[in-house]
Design an enzyme around this catalytic site. Structure first.
Site, mmCIF file in Angstrom:
data_model
loop_
_atom_site.group_PDB
_atom_site.id
_atom_site.type_symbol
_atom_site.label_atom_id
_atom_site.label_comp_id
_atom_site.label_asym_id
_atom_site.label_seq_id
_atom_site.Cartn_x
_atom_site.Cartn_y
_atom_site.Cartn_z
ATOM 1 N N GLN A 284 22.688 29.271 27.749
ATOM 2 C CA GLN A 284 23.056 30.283 28.370
ATOM 3 C C GLN A 284 22.172 30.864 29.550
ATOM 4 O O GLN A 284 22.822 31.662 30.446
ATOM 5 C CB GLN A 284 23.598 31.398 27.568
ATOM 6 C CG GLN A 284 24.779 31.041 26.708
ATOM 7 C CD GLN A 284 25.156 32.187 25.699
ATOM 8 O OE1 GLN A 284 24.877 33.146 25.673
ATOM 9 N NE2 GLN A 284 26.137 31.738 25.024
ATOM 10 N N ARG B 67 18.527 39.064 20.166
ATOM 11 C CA ARG B 67 18.622 37.491 20.629
ATOM 12 C C ARG B 67 17.957 37.447 22.039
ATOM 13 O O ARG B 67 17.994 38.422 22.923
ATOM 14 C CB ARG B 67 20.270 37.210 20.826
ATOM 15 C CG ARG B 67 20.879 37.397 19.539
ATOM 16 C CD ARG B 67 22.527 37.386 19.694
ATOM 17 N NE ARG B 67 22.644 35.992 20.401
ATOM 18 C CZ ARG B 67 24.216 35.641 20.766
ATOM 19 N NH1 ARG B 67 25.260 36.428 20.614
ATOM 20 N NH2 ARG B 67 24.488 34.423 21.159
ATOM 21 N N ASP C 249 28.378 24.918 17.936
ATOM 22 C CA ASP C 249 29.199 25.577 17.583
ATOM 23 C C ASP C 249 30.113 24.994 16.455
ATOM 24 O O ASP C 249 30.330 25.179 15.468
ATOM 25 C CB ASP C 249 30.119 26.447 18.662
ATOM 26 C CG ASP C 249 29.498 27.625 19.154
ATOM 27 O OD1 ASP C 249 28.271 27.825 18.702
ATOM 28 O OD2 ASP C 249 29.982 28.177 20.245
ATOM 29 N N GLY D 3 27.108 36.820 24.111
ATOM 30 C CA GLY D 3 25.946 36.156 24.769
ATOM 31 C C GLY D 3 26.284 35.505 26.071
ATOM 32 O O GLY D 3 25.457 36.042 26.813
ATOM 33 N N SER E 144 22.307 22.005 24.171
ATOM 34 C CA SER E 144 24.032 22.396 24.482
ATOM 35 C C SER E 144 24.279 22.107 25.976
ATOM 36 O O SER E 144 25.109 22.813 26.462
ATOM 37 C CB SER E 144 23.842 23.994 24.346
ATOM 38 O OG SER E 144 23.467 24.184 23.058
ATOM 39 N N HIS F 163 31.851 35.587 13.658
ATOM 40 C CA HIS F 163 33.143 34.897 13.511
ATOM 41 C C HIS F 163 33.177 33.664 13.077
ATOM 42 O O HIS F 163 34.213 33.096 12.245
ATOM 43 C CB HIS F 163 33.561 34.968 15.029
ATOM 44 C CG HIS F 163 32.821 34.356 16.128
ATOM 45 N ND1 HIS F 163 33.621 33.503 16.843
ATOM 46 C CD2 HIS F 163 31.297 34.306 16.311
ATOM 47 C CE1 HIS F 163 32.331 32.992 17.703
ATOM 48 N NE2 HIS F 163 31.273 33.553 17.614
ATOM 49 N N ARG F 164 32.287 32.808 13.386
ATOM 50 C CA ARG F 164 32.266 31.283 12.964
ATOM 51 C C ARG F 164 31.684 31.200 11.185
ATOM 52 O O ARG F 164 32.355 30.254 10.825
ATOM 53 C CB ARG F 164 31.327 30.378 13.800
ATOM 54 C CG ARG F 164 31.611 30.423 15.255
ATOM 55 C CD ARG F 164 31.326 29.357 15.804
ATOM 56 N NE ARG F 164 31.656 29.415 17.446
ATOM 57 C CZ ARG F 164 32.840 29.405 17.892
ATOM 58 N NH1 ARG F 164 33.689 29.073 17.040
ATOM 59 N NH2 ARG F 164 33.091 29.721 19.106
ATOM 60 N N LYS G 146 21.971 32.714 17.302
ATOM 61 C CA LYS G 146 23.325 32.957 17.554
ATOM 62 C C LYS G 146 23.728 34.213 16.966
ATOM 63 O O LYS G 146 22.769 35.159 16.682
ATOM 64 C CB LYS G 146 24.098 31.912 16.991
ATOM 65 C CG LYS G 146 24.027 30.782 17.903
ATOM 66 C CD LYS G 146 24.462 30.596 19.400
ATOM 67 C CE LYS G 146 23.954 29.473 20.347
ATOM 68 N NZ LYS G 146 24.984 28.226 20.057
ATOM 69 N N GLU G 147 24.861 34.605 16.922
ATOM 70 C CA GLU G 147 25.403 35.711 16.138
ATOM 71 C C GLU G 147 24.601 36.311 15.037
ATOM 72 O O GLU G 147 24.502 37.589 14.796
ATOM 73 C CB GLU G 147 26.915 35.836 15.729
ATOM 74 C CG GLU G 147 27.811 35.827 17.068
ATOM 75 C CD GLU G 147 27.989 34.564 17.955
ATOM 76 O OE1 GLU G 147 27.063 33.513 17.650
ATOM 77 O OE2 GLU G 147 28.880 34.463 18.605
ATOM 78 N N SER H 96 18.295 28.555 24.697
ATOM 79 C CA SER H 96 19.624 28.690 24.754
ATOM 80 C C SER H 96 19.847 28.333 26.397
ATOM 81 O O SER H 96 19.412 28.418 27.323
ATOM 82 C CB SER H 96 20.075 30.097 24.723
ATOM 83 O OG SER H 96 21.332 30.436 25.265
ATOM 84 N N LYS I 65 36.789 30.681 24.923
ATOM 85 C CA LYS I 65 36.174 31.576 25.350
ATOM 86 C C LYS I 65 35.059 31.243 26.333
ATOM 87 O O LYS I 65 34.824 32.191 27.245
ATOM 88 C CB LYS I 65 35.214 32.339 24.008
ATOM 89 C CG LYS I 65 34.095 33.257 24.330
ATOM 90 C CD LYS I 65 33.217 33.564 23.236
ATOM 91 C CE LYS I 65 32.062 32.363 23.317
ATOM 92 N NZ LYS I 65 30.989 32.804 22.318
ATOM 93 N N SER I 66 34.398 30.203 26.305
ATOM 94 C CA SER I 66 33.364 30.120 27.327
ATOM 95 C C SER I 66 34.122 29.925 28.602
ATOM 96 O O SER I 66 33.336 30.317 29.492
ATOM 97 C CB SER I 66 32.838 28.486 26.784
ATOM 98 O OG SER I 66 32.396 28.346 25.848
ATOM 99 N N LYS J 26 35.831 38.286 17.412
ATOM 100 C CA LYS J 26 35.025 38.034 18.536
ATOM 101 C C LYS J 26 35.503 37.050 19.296
ATOM 102 O O LYS J 26 35.481 37.121 20.417
ATOM 103 C CB LYS J 26 33.663 37.486 17.992
ATOM 104 C CG LYS J 26 32.512 37.643 19.112
ATOM 105 C CD LYS J 26 31.221 37.295 18.342
ATOM 106 C CE LYS J 26 30.165 37.358 19.365
ATOM 107 N NZ LYS J 26 30.052 36.449 20.377
ATOM 108 N N ASP K 77 34.869 39.379 22.792
ATOM 109 C CA ASP K 77 33.682 39.089 23.773
ATOM 110 C C ASP K 77 34.461 38.889 25.159
ATOM 111 O O ASP K 77 33.801 39.292 26.166
ATOM 112 C CB ASP K 77 33.495 37.512 23.749
ATOM 113 C CG ASP K 77 32.253 37.384 22.368
ATOM 114 O OD1 ASP K 77 31.968 38.371 21.920
ATOM 115 O OD2 ASP K 77 31.519 36.184 22.420
#
Ligand code: DC
Length: 665
Positions: free
Chosen positions: A182, A124, A329, A94, A208, A404-405, A356-357, A180, A22-23, A429, A49
Site C-alpha cells: 500500500q 500499523r 488476504d 489501510g 503483494s 473482518h477476515r 494487518k487489521e 506493505s 474493496k480495493s 469493514k 472501509d
C-alpha cells in the site's frame, strides 16, 4: 459481548452475487475525486472501509452523490484538493489511510491535514511511505509514535518540489516494497499531482504485487499510464493528469469470494457446489488465484469471464504448501480449509499478515488452538495440521480481534463443528452482509425442539426420537439440575446470580449412554432426579445470567447429523431456527401420576399429593419468569399426551419429522 453461534454446517450450495471489491472501490473513489470530469461509479462496495474514504473525500470538499442502486457520482476536482485544512478519521482502512496520506502530502500549497484512525491503525506502519514523500518535499509529522499514524501532513514546499531543473530530468524517489504494497500504491496514485517526470524505485522485494497491478490498471483507466521495468522501477511521465472515464464498474470482491468458494470446496461431495458471480477470468484482482489454490487442494473449479464455481472432490481435499505472497488476504481462508484436507498445509511468505487489521499469524494460531487444531507459526509462515482421532476438534468461542477476515474465515470451521464467533459485526469493514449470504447457501444440521412442562414425558420422547433418527440428544433440564446440584455441593446461595452463573459456566459435564451423567468426574445420575434438586433447578433456571452461561453449551451440541433438544426454551431461545418445533404437554394430574411412578421405579421417596402441588408451583414459576418463560411458540405443533403412551407420542413426532424433512431438507 456480541456473538453469533453457528451450528454445524452440513453442506453448501447456491449462487452468491459478490459485493464490489474493496480495493477497487477505494482506489476508484480517490481517482475519480482527483480526475477531471464526473465519474459514475457502479457497484461500489458499501462498507466501513469505503465509508471512511467517502467521508474523507467529502470532508476534503469533493462532491459525491448517490445516484441510486449502488451507483455514485463523483465530481472530480481536477487534481486540486478544495478544502485545505481538515481532520480526517480513517478508522482501520489501510488503503484509505496510505493513499490519502500520499495525496495530501503532495497536494502542495498551504494545506494542513491531520489523519487519525482507530488504535490498531496507529500500530500499523507508515514510516516508509512518509520517508518517500519527504524526498519529494512533503512535511509529515508523527503525532504519536515515530513511523506510525496519527499524522500531520502539510503541503509540499514548491522550492523543494523540483523547480525548473527538476522538470527536465526525472526525479527519483525510493520506497520500500517489502512491508506493505500500500505504500507504493499510495505513492503512485498521488504522483500525477506533482506534474513532474518522476521515477519510483522500490527497495526490497515487492510483496503483494497483484495489488500494485490493480493500482496501475485503474490509473490507466483514469488516463495515466505508468511505465514500469519489472516490479522495481516505475516511471510517471510529466504532465500526467487523471481524466474521468465517464462510467466505471466495480467488479466483485475476489477476497470475499474466497469464503464462498471454500464453502463449495469443503461441502458435501456430489452437491452442486457454490458459484460466485462478479469475478472471473476477466478479473483484475490477484485474489481470484485463490481458486487455483483450491484446485491444487483437489477442489473442482470452473471459471467463466465473470464467475467462478467450486465443488468438493469425491476423493477429499489434500494439504498443500503454497507461497502466498500474491494472495495474502485470501490465503487466510486456506488456513481454515486446511482443517478439512488430508495432510498438512503450509502457507509461506505471509509476513504481511503481521501488520494487518491484527497480527493475523498470531491470531490464527491462537483461535485454531481453541478449536483443538494444531497450528504452528514461523516468522512469515503458518502450518496447519488437520484433526484426527487422537486430536479431534472441539466447539469453541472464537475471538475476531476486530478483523473482518478472522470472522469470515472462522465461519468455515462450522463445517466441522458448531462454534461461537465473537463480535461478528466486524465483517462490516468489507462485507456487512456476509453472515446473511453465508446463511443463504449453508445447510445447517437440523434440530427438533421439544418444549413442555415438567413430567410431561418430553424427555423420554425426545431421547427415543433421537435414537430412532441417529441424532444427538440434549436434555437441557439436566444442565439446570446440574447447576443446582453443584451449587448445593459448593454451598453457593441459590439467589447469588453472579456466583451461580460462574459455577454454571465452569461445570465439567459428561453425558453417558442410558441417561447417566458425570459432574466434575462423579456420577450424579440419581442425585439429579430428586425432588429437592428439581425445585432448586427451577429457581436457578429463572436467573438470566445462569441461562446465558449455559447457552453455548447447548448450542455446541447442534451437530451433524442432527439434534433433538428438550426443555422449556428450545424453540424460543436456544434453537429458534429449529426445523421442527413441538410443544409436548399433558394435564397436571396425568403428569403428577407419571412423576410418582417414575420416582417409585427408581426407588426414590414419593408422595402423590405433594408431587401434584409442587408440579403446579413449578409450572407457574417456569411460566411466569421473565427469562425464557415456558410457553408454546406460535410455530410449535401441540402434542397433548394425556391420552397417548410414549410409543404413540414418539410415532407422532417421527411422522411430523418425515413431513418436515421431505419438504425442507
Ligand atoms: O425438564 P426438567 O424438569 O429436567 O427441568 C429442570 C428445571 O430446569 C425446570 O424447573 C425448568 C428448568 N428448565 C429451563 O428453565 N429451561 C430448559 N430448557 C430446561 C429446563
Amino acid at each position: 459481548m456480541n456473538f453469533l453461534d453457528l451450528p454445524q454446517t452440513l453442506s453448501a450450495s447456491g449462487d452468491i452475487r459478490l459485493p464490489g471489491s474493496k480495493s477497487i472501490s477505494n482506489r476508484a473513489l480517490l481517482l475519480a475525486a482527483l480526475a477531471d470530469g464526473v465519474t459514475e461509479i457502479r457497484n461500489l462496495l458499501v462498507s466501513d472501509d469505503t465509508a471512511r474514504m467517502l467521508e474523507a473525500l467529502r470532508a476534503l470538499g469533493v462532491e459525491i452523490t448517490e445516484s441510486g442502486a449502488g451507483n455514485w457520482r463523483v465530481h472530480g476536482a481536477a487534481g486540486r484538493i478544495p478544502v485545505r485544512r481538515a481532520e480526517l478519521f480513517l478508522g482501520n482502512a489501510g488503503t484509505a489511510f496510505r493513499s490519502l496520506t500520499a495525496v495530501l502530502a503532495l497536494a502542495g500549497g498551504d494545506a494542513d491535514y491531520t489523519l487519525t484512525g482507530v488504535p490498531r491503525m496507529h500500530e500499523r506502519p507508515i514510516g516508509d511511505l512518509a520517508d518517500a514523500l519527504r524526498q519529494l518535499g512533503a512535511t509529515i509529522d508523527y503525532l504519536g509514535k515515530t513511523g506510525y499514524p496519527p499524522l500531520r501532513v502539510r503541503g509540499r514546499r514548491e522550492e523543494e518540489a523540483g523547480g525548473e531543473q527538476g522538470r527536465e530530468a526525472a526525479r527519483t524517489v525510493k520506497i520500500r516494497g517489502d512491508v506493505s504494497s500500500q505504500f507504493l500504491t499510495g505513492l503512485l496514485l498521488a504522483l500525477p499531482l506533482m506534474e513532474e517526470n518522476i521515477v519510483v524505485e522500490v527497495t526490497g522485494a515487492l510483496i503483494s504485487r497483484p495489488y500494485v497491478e490493480i493500482t496501475l490498471n485503474l490509473m490507466a483507466r483514469f488516463g495515466v499510464s505508468v511505465e514500469r521495468q519489472g516490479w522495481q522501477s516505475f516511471r510517471l511521465p510529466a504532465g500526467a493528469r487523471y481524466v474521468s472515464p465517464g462510467a466505471f464498474h466495480v467488479e466483485g470482491d475476489a477476497s470475499s469470494a474466497s469464503y464462498f468458494l471454500a464453502m463449495g470446496a469443503i461441502g458435501a461431495a456430489g452437491s452442486n457446489g457454490v458459484r460466485v458471480e462478479g469475478v472471473g477470468r476477466q478479473s483484475i484482482q490477484g485474489d481470484v488465484r485463490f481458486a487455483e489454490a483450491l484446485a491444487e487442494m483437489g477442489a473442482t473449479i470452473e471459471t467463466g469471464d465473470h464467475w467462478i464455481s467450486a465443488r468438493a472432490p469425491s476423493a477429499g481435499l489434500r494439504g498443500i504448501t503454497l507461497d502466498c505472497n500474491s494472495i495474502p488476504d485470501a490465503a487466510m481462508t486456506l488456513a481454515i480449509v486446511a482443517l478439512f484436507a488430508k495432510g498438512e498445509t503450509t502457507l509461506a511468505n505471509i509476513a504481511s499478515w503481521r501488520v494487518k487489521e491484527t497480527d493475523r499469524i498470531a491470531a490464527m494460531v491462537k483461535e485454531l488452538g481453541k478449536l483443538g487444531a494444531r497450528a504452528e507459526a514461523g516468522a512469515d509462515c503458518l502450518r496447519v495440521t488437520p484433526p484426527d482421532a487422537q486430536n479431534p476438534l472441539r466447539p469453541a468461542i472464537i475471538d475476531t480481534y476486530d478483523d473482518h477476515r478472522m470472522a469470515m474465515c472462522f465461519s468455515l470451521a462450522s463445517f466441522a463443528l458448531p462454534l461461537r464467533i465473537n463480535n461478528p459485526e466486524c465483517v462490516a469493514k468489507t462485507f456487512p452482509d456476509y453472515f446473511r449470504a453465508f446463511a443463504r447457501i449453508a445447510r445447517p444440521a437440523p434440530v427438533i425442539a421439544i418444549d413442555g412442562p415438567t413430567a410431561s414425558g418430553k424427555g423420554t420422547v425426545a431421547a427415543r426420537v433421537a435414537a430412532a433418527l441417529g441424532f444427538h440428544y440434549l436434555d437441557s433440564g439436566a444442565l439446570y439440575r446440574l447447576a443446582a446440584l453443584a451449587a448445593r455441593d459448593k454451598g453457593v446461595d441459590d439467589r447469588d446470580e453472579a456466583a451461580l452463573a460462574a459455577l454454571a459456566a465452569g461445570l465439567e459435564i459428561v453425558f453417558l449412554p442410558e441417561g447417566r451423567v458425570l459432574l466434575n468426574g462423579e456420577e450424579v445420575s440419581l442425585a439429579l432426579r430428586g425432588e429437592a434438586i428439581s425445585a432448586a433447578a427451577s429457581r436457578v433456571a429463572a436467573l438470566p445470567a445462569v441461562r446465558a452461561a449455559l447457552l453455548f453449551r447447548q448450542r455446541a451440541l447442534h451437530r451433524a447429523p442432527g439434534l433433538v433438544g428438550d426443555g422449556r426454551d428450545m424453540a424460543s431461545v436456544v434453537f429458534p431456527d429449529a426445523a421442527l418445533k413441538i410443544f409436548l404437554t399433558a394435564s397436571p394430574e396425568v403428569r403428577a401420576e407419571r412423576r410418582f411412578r417414575q420416582l417409585r421405579e427408581k426407588g426414590l421417596p414419593a408422595d402423590r399429593a405433594a408431587i401434584l402441588s409442587d408440579l403446579r408451583a413449578r409450572d407457574e414459576r417456569d411460566r411466569s419468569r421473565s427469562a425464557a418463560p415456558l410457553r408454546r411458540e406460535a410455530d410449535a405443533r401441540l402434542l397433548d399426551t394425556d391420552a397417548l403412551d410414549i410409543e404413540a407420542a414418539v410415532a407422532q413426532v417421527l411422522a411430523w419429522w418425515s413431513e418436515v424433512a421431505s419438504v425442507a431438507l
